[in-house]
Scaffold this active site. Structure first.
Site, mmCIF file in Angstrom:
data_model
loop_
_atom_site.group_PDB
_atom_site.id
_atom_site.type_symbol
_atom_site.label_atom_id
_atom_site.label_comp_id
_atom_site.label_asym_id
_atom_site.label_seq_id
_atom_site.Cartn_x
_atom_site.Cartn_y
_atom_site.Cartn_z
ATOM 1 N N TRP A 100 0.376 -1.401 0.048
ATOM 2 C CA TRP A 100 0.026 -0.111 0.029
ATOM 3 C C TRP A 100 1.018 0.782 -0.651
ATOM 4 C CZ3 TRP A 100 -3.978 -1.014 -1.941
ATOM 5 C CH2 TRP A 100 -5.128 -2.086 -1.563
ATOM 6 N N ASP A 167 -1.573 6.946 6.092
ATOM 7 C CA ASP A 167 -2.822 6.606 5.554
ATOM 8 C C ASP A 167 -2.893 5.228 6.854
ATOM 9 O OD1 ASP A 167 -3.632 4.138 4.648
ATOM 10 O OD2 ASP A 167 -3.001 3.615 3.053
ATOM 11 N N LYS A 191 -11.739 -1.772 7.036
ATOM 12 C CA LYS A 191 -10.358 -2.335 7.628
ATOM 13 C C LYS A 191 -11.291 -2.005 9.122
ATOM 14 C CE LYS A 191 -8.348 -2.417 4.202
ATOM 15 N NZ LYS A 191 -7.811 -2.133 4.098
HETATM 16 C C1 LIG Z 1 -6.955 -1.905 2.044
HETATM 17 C C2 LIG Z 1 -5.705 -0.617 2.556
HETATM 18 C C3 LIG Z 1 -5.388 0.551 1.203
HETATM 19 C C4 LIG Z 1 -6.974 0.472 0.499
HETATM 20 O O1 LIG Z 1 -8.545 0.390 0.375
HETATM 21 P P1 LIG Z 1 -9.589 1.440 -0.086
HETATM 22 O O2 LIG Z 1 -10.406 1.614 -0.040
HETATM 23 O O3 LIG Z 1 -10.009 -0.430 -0.613
HETATM 24 O O4 LIG Z 1 -9.096 1.736 -1.483
HETATM 25 C C5 LIG Z 1 -4.962 1.125 1.509
HETATM 26 N N1 LIG Z 1 -4.053 1.522 2.777
HETATM 27 C C6 LIG Z 1 -4.197 0.209 3.527
HETATM 28 C C7 LIG Z 1 -3.093 0.413 4.358
HETATM 29 C C8 LIG Z 1 -5.126 -0.854 3.863
HETATM 30 O O5 LIG Z 1 -5.203 -1.759 4.402
#
Ligand SMILES: *Cc1c(COP(=O)(O)O)cnc(C)c1O
Length: 356
Positions: A100, A167, A191
């Site tokens: 990511w 993030d 998540k």
């Molecule tokens: C799942 C995830 C993403 C991607 O998220 P989307 O909402 O599917 O774009 C980005 N960064 C991390 C750390 C993730 O766990």
């Protein structure tokens, strides 16, 4: 049938009361005789949902004055683009701690110079690099606090010489954070906060408006701040679901309590991984994630992998297959995972060990 525990990495487990309240609102929203899915987002009924969700978000994370909370579409992946679009004038610094992080870094390159300050790619992202220097002239420094795929986590708020962007898709609300150390925090909600379909952004208003490029209206954070996250039709059901989770977190005692539970779950599971002769952890001990717990079969038991997946699956352990880039198993233990879920998984591991 065995009780099922959802260890999926995302979309993932939610508290039953959150699912029930959301399902109920989809049938009849607060007894008004209409579904949440069919009422106007401009109605006072929905405005109250938006207001309460933003207020609770700020309250639970203790967000200081000067920050806005937005609920947007596009997932964390669109933030990989929106962040540099709004903040990168010349140069940005990125810490490469996984897939990511790398995707975020790749996107930033479309907007300017990107310095990868450190990377753990050479060891398949099993650790968090710690010796690096962030260039003092970077517009911002981007980190991924929890590496969902590799099971590593930065569980403290870093000091950064330049505005810090994080993030936090997979560990938001799992511990108290010092928001004042960050310029911007974002994440997909699916998540640890809600169903899929909404992205949260916490942004310090004064970092905006500094880039010279024109920004398309929908990609400009200021558009959404000015309109209270209602410039266009927001994802109403996922926002309602997020509100239910926020209410649940508050009822349970807040993020301090979420952290205690996360530590408890992780301690139980890592202890078993380290003890059990069949398994071993994949992440460096000091960087182990409390949210995504990755482990594989020890080399001499490699051929038992699919058998264990089947064995655990039959006992109600759902979603424990590891990501293809790590293999083995990944038990995602987000806020809604009860301690009993982890205990049930540990019981499976012990029973399987006894059979071999
Ligand atoms: C799942 C995830 C993403 C991607 O998220 P989307 O909402 O599917 O774009 C980005 N960064 C991390 C750390 C993730 O766990």
């Amino acid at each position: 049938m065995a009780k099922k525990y959802n260890f999926g990495a995302g979309p993932s487990i939610l508290p039953p009361q959150v699912i029930n309240a959301t399902a109920e609102a989809c049938k009849d929203f607060q007894g008004i005789g209409l579904s949440l899915m069919e009422i106007s987002h401009r109605s006072k009924d929905f405005q109250a949902v938006m207001d309460q969700a933003q207020a609770l978000f700020k309250e639970i994370l203790n967000i200081p004055e000067g920050y806005s909370v937005l609920f947007l579409g596009g997932g964390a992946s669109l933030q990989f683009c929106m962040v540099p679009y709004n903040l990168l004038e010349k140069k940005a610094a990125y810490l490469n701690t996984g897939v990511w992080a790398k995707k975020a870094l790749k996107e930033a390159k479309l907007f300017g110079e990107v310095v990868e300050v450190a990377s753990s790619a050479e060891q398949n992202y099993t650790y968090i690099p710690k010796d690096y220097t962030v260039p003092a002239d970077a517009d911002y420094f981007h980190i991924t606090t929890n590496n969902t795929i590799y099971g590593t986590e930065i569980r403290k708020d870093l000091d950064s010489p330049v505005p810090l962007v994080a993030d936090m898709s997979s560990d938001i609300f799992s511990r108290p954070i010092d928001v004042s150390k960050y310029a911007l925090i974002y994440g997909g909600a699916q998540k640890n906060l809600s169903m899929a379909g909404v992205t949260f952004v916490i942004v310090r208003d004064d970092i905006l408006g500094k880039v010279t490029r024109p920004i398309p209206t929908m990609l400009d954070y200021r558009t959404h701040i000015d309109k209270g996250s209602m410039f266009n039709t927001p994802p109403v059901v996922p926002i309602y679901c997020a509100l239910q989770t926020l209410l649940w977190i508050k009822e349970k005692g807040g993020v301090g309590e979420m952290e205690k539970l996360a530590q408890k779950r992780a301690a139980i599971l890592y202890e078993e991984i380290d003890r059990n002769k069949l398994f071993k952890g994949t992440a460096a001990a000091e960087d182990r994630s409390l949210m995504n717990i990755c482990f594989v079969m020890n080399d001499e038991y490699k051929e038992l992998e699919s058998e264990f997946l089947q064995f655990a699956g039959a006992k109600g352990m759902v979603g424990i297959k590891g990501h293809r880039s790590v293999g083995g198993f990944r038990a995602s233990c987000y806020n809604a995972m009860p301690v009993e879920g982890v205990e049930a998984l540990v019981a499976c591991m012990k029973e399987f060990e006894a059979q071999h």
